[in-house]
Design a protein around this motif. Structure first.
Motif, short mmCIF file in Angstrom:
data_model
loop_
_atom_site.label_atom_id
_atom_site.label_comp_id
_atom_site.label_asym_id
_atom_site.label_seq_id
_atom_site.Cartn_x
_atom_site.Cartn_y
_atom_site.Cartn_z
N LYS A 108 1.01 -1.09 0.03
CA LYS A 108 -0.30 -0.19 0.27
C LYS A 108 0.82 1.36 -0.04
O LYS A 108 0.92 2.25 -0.57
N LEU A 109 2.15 1.33 0.65
CA LEU A 109 3.06 2.09 1.17
C LEU A 109 3.28 2.47 -1.07
O LEU A 109 3.57 4.10 -1.34
N ARG A 110 4.18 0.93 -0.93
CA ARG A 110 4.73 1.95 -2.79
C ARG A 110 3.59 2.55 -3.39
O ARG A 110 3.20 3.47 -4.68
N ALA A 111 2.44 1.57 -3.22
CA ALA A 111 1.53 1.78 -4.54
C ALA A 111 0.75 4.23 -3.83
O ALA A 111 0.89 4.63 -4.76
N VAL A 112 0.81 4.29 -3.17
CA VAL A 112 0.64 6.04 -2.07
C VAL A 112 1.94 6.56 -3.09
O VAL A 112 1.22 7.85 -3.49
N LEU A 113 3.08 5.86 -2.81
CA LEU A 113 4.48 6.83 -3.30
C LEU A 113 4.56 6.82 -4.92
O LEU A 113 4.61 7.69 -4.89
N THR A 114 3.98 5.89 -5.32
CA THR A 114 4.34 6.15 -6.76
C THR A 114 3.16 6.68 -7.58
O THR A 114 3.13 6.46 -8.34
N TYR A 115 1.48 6.65 -6.85
CA TYR A 115 0.89 7.89 -6.97
C TYR A 115 1.12 9.72 -7.07
O TYR A 115 0.68 10.04 -8.44
N HIS A 116 2.62 9.45 -6.26
CA HIS A 116 3.19 10.69 -6.69
C HIS A 116 3.92 10.91 -7.34
O HIS A 116 4.66 11.64 -7.83
N VAL A 117 4.06 10.04 -8.06
CA VAL A 117 5.32 9.80 -9.56
C VAL A 117 5.30 9.62 -11.06
O VAL A 117 4.15 9.20 -11.17
N VAL B 21 12.59 16.50 -11.91
CA VAL B 21 11.60 17.46 -11.18
C VAL B 21 10.32 16.89 -10.26
O VAL B 21 9.75 16.27 -9.93
N ILE B 22 10.81 18.46 -8.91
CA ILE B 22 10.39 18.10 -8.19
C ILE B 22 9.21 18.94 -7.79
O ILE B 22 10.39 20.26 -8.30
N HIS B 23 7.52 19.35 -8.13
CA HIS B 23 6.93 19.93 -6.88
C HIS B 23 6.40 19.56 -5.50
O HIS B 23 6.22 17.92 -5.32
N VAL B 24 6.33 20.49 -4.74
CA VAL B 24 6.40 20.57 -3.41
C VAL B 24 4.88 20.25 -3.46
O VAL B 24 4.09 21.48 -3.67
N ILE B 25 3.87 19.95 -2.91
CA ILE B 25 2.41 19.77 -2.17
C ILE B 25 1.96 19.93 -1.07
O ILE B 25 2.81 19.50 -0.07
N ASP B 26 0.56 20.48 -0.74
CA ASP B 26 0.58 20.57 0.52
C ASP B 26 -0.60 19.29 0.82
O ASP B 26 -1.29 19.08 2.35
N ALA B 27 -0.18 18.20 -0.01
CA ALA B 27 -1.32 17.22 1.20
C ALA B 27 -0.95 15.98 0.19
O ALA B 27 -0.09 15.59 -0.31
N VAL B 28 -1.03 14.73 1.20
CA VAL B 28 -0.28 13.69 0.49
C VAL B 28 -1.94 13.35 -0.22
O VAL B 28 -2.37 12.88 0.23
N LEU B 29 -1.18 12.52 -1.40
CA LEU B 29 -2.36 11.90 -2.95
C LEU B 29 -2.50 10.41 -1.96
O LEU B 29 -1.62 9.95 -1.67
N MET B 30 -3.75 10.14 -2.45
CA MET B 30 -4.13 8.94 -2.05
C MET B 30 -4.79 8.44 -3.65
O MET B 30 -5.91 8.90 -3.56
N PRO B 31 -4.64 7.08 -4.01
CA PRO B 31 -5.18 6.24 -4.96
C PRO B 31 -5.62 5.93 -4.67
O PRO B 31 -7.35 5.73 -3.87
N GLY B 32 -7.24 6.14 -5.90
CA GLY B 32 -8.82 5.83 -5.59
C GLY B 32 -10.03 6.74 -4.95
O GLY B 32 -10.93 6.59 -4.60
N GLN B 33 -8.97 8.21 -4.79
CA GLN B 33 -10.12 8.94 -3.70
C GLN B 33 -10.00 10.49 -4.50
O GLN B 33 -8.84 10.65 -5.78
#
Length: 169
Positions: free
Chosen positions: A97-106, A157-169
């Motif tokens: 689940k951690l891998r899924a959340v992190l790769t959802y940010h890439v 490139v990195i873009h800094v965001i103010d929330a954690v993205l969750m797949p499926g939401q």
């Protein structure tokens, strides 16, 4: 006069010593962020300590140090702190689940803010789902706001965001 001369000499010696120490520390040349990969940049920035811990726990260090290019939407420590109580600990225990959340940010490729300015689009993440990008009034990634854009790395490139993205939401 002698006093001004001594201040100038001491100041010059200190400046040279600091510059030389920095150069020695980086193999004889001063490194710039653009010379670092995504993991190096995140590791050197205290606002990403939770993200770096998660990347290590998920076993994604090698991937994010790879050739890329990658566009990473990087949540800050404050963004992780906004998760519901216990959610981060639960993620850190569930590697899949951690891998899924992190790769959802890439996102594969190198997406700069100038590439999307004034546009709305959906882009596919490395996780396989899409995220909504709205750059018509600032930049929103799903419900997260980009608070700093275009931190260039040698592999993306990195873009800094103010929330954690969750797949499926």
């Amino acid at each position: 006069m002698f006093r001004k001369f001594m201040f100038a000499v001491v100041g010059g010696v200190l400046a040279f010593s600091s510059t030389q120490a920095l150069a020695d520390h980086h193999g004889g040349k001063k490194e710039m962020k653009g010379d670092w990969d995504i993991v190096q940049i995140a590791s050197k920035d205290p606002q990403f300590s939770t993200l770096v811990t998660a990347i290590k726990e998920a076993g994604l260090v090698g991937t994010l140090k790879g050739d890329g290019p990658f566009t990473v939407f990087a949540p800050t420590n404050d963004a992780f702190a906004e998760l519901p109580d216990g959610a981060l600990d639960e993620l850190l225990k569930d590697k899949d689940k951690l891998r899924a959340v992190l790769t959802y940010h890439v996102v594969p490729g190198n997406i700069m803010s100038t590439d999307i300015k004034g546009k709305t689009t959906d882009v596919e993440t490395v996780e396989g789902s899409t995220i909504a990008v709205d750059a018509t009034n600032g930049v929103m990634i799903n419900d997260a706001m980009v608070i700093k854009a275009d931190i260039k790395a040698k592999n993306g490139v990195i873009h800094v965001i103010d929330a954690v993205l969750m797949p499926g939401q």
